[in-house]
Scaffold this motif. Structure first.
Motif, PDB file in Angstrom:
ATOM      1  N   GLN A  92       0.638  -1.271   0.058  1.00 35.85           N
ATOM      2  CA  GLN A  92      -0.161   0.159  -0.473  1.00 35.85           C
ATOM      3  C   GLN A  92       0.556   1.138  -0.197  1.00 35.85           C
ATOM      4  N   ARG A  93       1.893   1.092   1.468  1.00 32.81           N
ATOM      5  CA  ARG A  93       2.753   2.183   0.814  1.00 32.81           C
ATOM      6  C   ARG A  93       3.332   2.429  -0.123  1.00 32.81           C
ATOM      7  N   HIS A  94       3.924   1.876  -1.126  1.00 31.72           N
ATOM      8  CA  HIS A  94       4.536   1.300  -2.677  1.00 31.72           C
ATOM      9  C   HIS A  94       3.431   2.373  -4.128  1.00 31.72           C
ATOM     10  N   CYS A  95       2.393   1.744  -3.226  1.00 28.21           N
ATOM     11  CA  CYS A  95       1.062   2.375  -3.948  1.00 28.21           C
ATOM     12  C   CYS A  95       1.238   3.933  -4.001  1.00 28.21           C
ATOM     13  N   ARG A  96       0.773   4.373  -2.895  1.00 31.57           N
ATOM     14  CA  ARG A  96       0.734   5.519  -2.318  1.00 31.57           C
ATOM     15  C   ARG A  96       2.155   6.547  -2.889  1.00 31.57           C
ATOM     16  N   MET A  97       3.326   6.073  -3.242  1.00 28.56           N
ATOM     17  CA  MET A  97       3.971   6.189  -3.029  1.00 28.56           C
ATOM     18  C   MET A  97       4.916   6.239  -4.524  1.00 28.56           C
ATOM     19  N   LEU A  98       3.684   5.711  -5.729  1.00 27.14           N
ATOM     20  CA  LEU A  98       3.701   5.888  -7.509  1.00 27.14           C
ATOM     21  C   LEU A  98       2.251   6.167  -7.760  1.00 27.14           C
ATOM     22  N   GLY A  99       1.182   7.023  -6.533  1.00 31.88           N
ATOM     23  CA  GLY A  99       0.219   7.514  -6.970  1.00 31.88           C
ATOM     24  C   GLY A  99      -0.475   6.993  -7.729  1.00 31.88           C
ATOM     25  N   PHE A 100      -1.326   5.886  -7.435  1.00 31.70           N
ATOM     26  CA  PHE A 100      -2.737   4.621  -7.592  1.00 31.70           C
ATOM     27  C   PHE A 100      -2.972   4.309  -6.698  1.00 31.70           C
ATOM     28  N   ILE A 101      -4.292   3.643  -7.692  1.00 32.02           N
ATOM     29  CA  ILE A 101      -5.050   2.921  -5.972  1.00 32.02           C
ATOM     30  C   ILE A 101      -4.941   1.363  -7.220  1.00 32.02           C
ATOM     31  N   PRO A 102      -4.617   0.004  -6.570  1.00 37.25           N
ATOM     32  CA  PRO A 102      -4.987  -1.008  -7.392  1.00 37.25           C
ATOM     33  C   PRO A 102      -6.288  -1.126  -7.449  1.00 37.25           C
ATOM     34  N   TRP A 103      -6.067  -2.386  -8.345  1.00 38.21           N
ATOM     35  CA  TRP A 103      -7.668  -2.787  -8.450  1.00 38.21           C
ATOM     36  C   TRP A 103      -7.949  -3.796  -7.743  1.00 38.21           C
ATOM     37  N   ARG A 104      -9.233  -3.661  -7.289  1.00 35.29           N
ATOM     38  CA  ARG A 104      -9.978  -4.464  -6.238  1.00 35.29           C
ATOM     39  C   ARG A 104     -11.296  -5.073  -6.744  1.00 35.29           C
ATOM     40  N   SER A 105     -11.635  -4.627  -7.866  1.00 34.24           N
ATOM     41  CA  SER A 105     -12.522  -5.656  -8.291  1.00 34.24           C
ATOM     42  C   SER A 105     -12.833  -4.648  -9.870  1.00 34.24           C
ATOM     43  N   ASN A 106     -13.795  -5.538 -10.722  1.00 32.98           N
ATOM     44  CA  ASN A 106     -14.281  -5.280 -11.422  1.00 32.98           C
ATOM     45  C   ASN A 106     -15.097  -3.384 -11.290  1.00 32.98           C
ATOM     46  N   ASP A 107     -16.501  -3.515 -10.667  1.00 28.79           N
ATOM     47  CA  ASP A 107     -16.645  -2.257  -9.883  1.00 28.79           C
ATOM     48  C   ASP A 107     -15.750  -1.112  -9.414  1.00 28.79           C
ATOM     49  N   ARG A 108     -14.621  -1.613  -9.067  1.00 30.74           N
ATOM     50  CA  ARG A 108     -13.268  -1.123  -8.428  1.00 30.74           C
ATOM     51  C   ARG A 108     -12.141  -0.964  -9.417  1.00 30.74           C
ATOM     52  N   PRO A 109     -11.478  -0.491 -10.100  1.00 30.52           N
ATOM     53  CA  PRO A 109     -10.585  -0.761 -11.200  1.00 30.52           C
ATOM     54  C   PRO A 109      -9.560  -0.210 -10.633  1.00 30.52           C
ATOM     55  N   VAL A 120      -5.451   5.772 -11.391  1.00 29.03           N
ATOM     56  CA  VAL A 120      -4.500   7.450 -11.385  1.00 29.03           C
ATOM     57  C   VAL A 120      -4.772   7.814 -10.333  1.00 29.03           C
ATOM     58  N   VAL A 121      -4.189   8.944  -8.565  1.00 31.98           N
ATOM     59  CA  VAL A 121      -4.680  10.011  -8.643  1.00 31.98           C
ATOM     60  C   VAL A 121      -3.851  10.534  -8.012  1.00 31.98           C
ATOM     61  N   SER A 122      -2.459  10.258  -8.968  1.00 30.27           N
ATOM     62  CA  SER A 122      -1.366  11.662  -9.063  1.00 30.27           C
ATOM     63  C   SER A 122      -0.231  11.370  -8.927  1.00 30.27           C
ATOM     64  N   LYS A 123       0.928  11.903  -9.276  1.00 23.23           N
ATOM     65  CA  LYS A 123       2.204  12.128 -10.227  1.00 23.23           C
ATOM     66  C   LYS A 123       2.784  10.926  -8.917  1.00 23.23           C
ATOM     67  N   PRO A 124       3.540   9.893  -9.537  1.00 18.58           N
ATOM     68  CA  PRO A 124       4.221   9.348  -8.634  1.00 18.58           C
ATOM     69  C   PRO A 124       5.718  10.475  -7.394  1.00 18.58           C
ATOM     70  N   LEU A 125       5.774  10.280  -5.913  1.00 22.73           N
ATOM     71  CA  LEU A 125       6.397  11.388  -6.184  1.00 22.73           C
ATOM     72  C   LEU A 125       7.861  11.003  -6.331  1.00 22.73           C
ATOM     73  N   PHE A 126       9.249  10.713  -7.131  1.00 19.30           N
ATOM     74  CA  PHE A 126       9.902  10.885  -7.434  1.00 19.30           C
ATOM     75  C   PHE A 126      10.184  11.462  -8.720  1.00 19.30           C
ATOM     76  N   LEU A 127       8.804  11.470  -9.539  1.00 18.96           N
ATOM     77  CA  LEU A 127       8.746  12.683 -10.701  1.00 18.96           C
ATOM     78  C   LEU A 127       8.652  14.729  -9.975  1.00 18.96           C
ATOM     79  N   ASP A 128       8.646  14.189  -8.782  1.00 18.85           N
ATOM     80  CA  ASP A 128       8.281  15.585  -8.028  1.00 18.85           C
ATOM     81  C   ASP A 128       9.601  15.427  -7.434  1.00 18.85           C
ATOM     82  N   ALA A 129      11.115  15.293  -7.201  1.00 16.68           N
ATOM     83  CA  ALA A 129      12.460  15.459  -6.448  1.00 16.68           C
ATOM     84  C   ALA A 129      13.600  16.329  -6.980  1.00 16.68           C
ATOM     85  N   VAL A 130      13.271  17.423  -6.526  1.00 11.21           N
ATOM     86  CA  VAL A 130      14.108  18.111  -6.835  1.00 11.21           C
ATOM     87  C   VAL A 130      15.631  18.062  -5.786  1.00 11.21           C
TER      88      VAL A 130
END
Length: 308
Positions: free
Chosen positions: A243-260, A263-273
């Motif tokens: 779950q922590r890796h999913c949050r860092m990569l910015g997506f929610i994994p597949w749960r069911s056909n009703d909850r595919p 992607v909810v945000s950019k991965p954290l490493f893309l904002d790294a400066v």
């Protein structure tokens, strides 16, 4: 209740008082949404009978007598001149000695708790002498659980403390019931400091109800080391890492056909400066709320497509 032979719309039942006062309502077809009850709590036969509906909470008929007294309770419902006539009455029959030990041999005690939102009624396991009933429960992520114990699955026959959020360590706590006075009176696991020293989130606990002379006498609980506890902790840890890796990569994994997957945000490493991680476009709490749901469902893998 049994229909009275020869009279339409009349039903009777014989009851024995197990204490000096008891209260009751009447339900049709064992349906909690079809209750008959007085307009207000009363000891009178003359009270207006309401129902059948689900709005009778806290409105009961009361019978006063001595433990062991037997009464015949009757409900009469008839239609005349387009009116629904309803009446409830009772009459004393005789006094008999109550053998609580014998009665308790046929009793079942059930565990209901905040873990299921008080929806699941789980039968507790008795010992050989039926003097102790036990249930194993697993605490949630808060490490706290509230519960009551009900007789024969009947919400109007609750075993409860005399005060809310009672623990097994509190002085002056009395076990009350079975009765209908358990509203807002629950035992609380994981609240007292002594519980916090021994218990924590996702720990297994065994809850015990002890009887004395056939009546509830003591409620207590203890930490239970499940045979699968080690594997459960490993599984939960792996799930949290995923779950922590999913949050860092910015997506929610597949749960069911009703909850595919989503992607909810950019991965954290893309904002790294300059080696510093920036803020994602969507708060991580959104992902945390989605992943750390109360039902603690395990992450599922998407289905494998069938071969053509």
């Amino acid at each position: 209740m049994e229909p009275l032979e020869g009279e339409e719309g009349v039903y009777q039942v014989e009851v024995q008082l197990l204490r000096d006062k008891t209260s009751f309502q009447i339900y049709r077809d064992r349906d909690w949404d079809q209750g008959f009850y007085p307009s207000q709590t009363t000891t009178s036969h003359e009270a207006l009978v309401r129902g059948p509906d689900e709005r009778g909470h806290g409105k009961n008929w009361e019978i006063h007598g001595k433990a062991g007294d037997r009464f015949r309770v009757e409900i009469r419902r008839q239609y005349a001149n387009d009116e629904d006539y309803k009446r409830v009455r009772w009459e004393f029959m005789e006094h008999d000695v109550v053998n609580f030990d014998e009665i308790s041999k046929h009793h079942k005690y059930c565990y209901v708790s905040s873990a299921s939102g008080f929806r699941s009624v789980i039968e507790m396991k008795p010992n050989d002498k039926r003097t102790r009933f036990s249930h194993e429960t697993r605490l949630g992520k808060t490490g706290i659980e509230y519960f009551q114990i009900i007789l024969n699955g009947n919400w109007l026959a609750a075993v409860h403390p005399n005060t809310n959020e009672a623990t097994q360590y509190d002085k002056g706590v009395i076990v009350e019931g079975p009765n209908d006075g358990g509203a807002d009176k629950y035992w609380a696991i994981g609240v007292h400091d002594k519980d916090k020293e021994k218990l924590g989130p996702r720990e297994w606990v065994t809850v015990h109800l002890e009887l004395k002379n056939g009546m509830p006498h003591k409620v207590w609980w203890e930490r239970y080391e499940s045979l699968d506890a080690h594997n459960e902790r490993l599984a939960w840890g792996c799930q949290q890492i995923f779950q922590r890796h999913c949050r860092m990569l910015g997506f929610i994994p597949w749960r069911s056909n009703d909850r595919p997957a989503q992607v909810v945000s950019k991965p954290l490493f893309l904002d790294a400066v300059d080696g510093k991680v920036g803020n994602p476009t969507m708060p991580l709490s959104v992902l945390a709320d989605e992943e750390d749901s109360e039902d603690e469902e395990m992450l599922a893998l998407p289905p494998v497509p069938a071969e053509e």
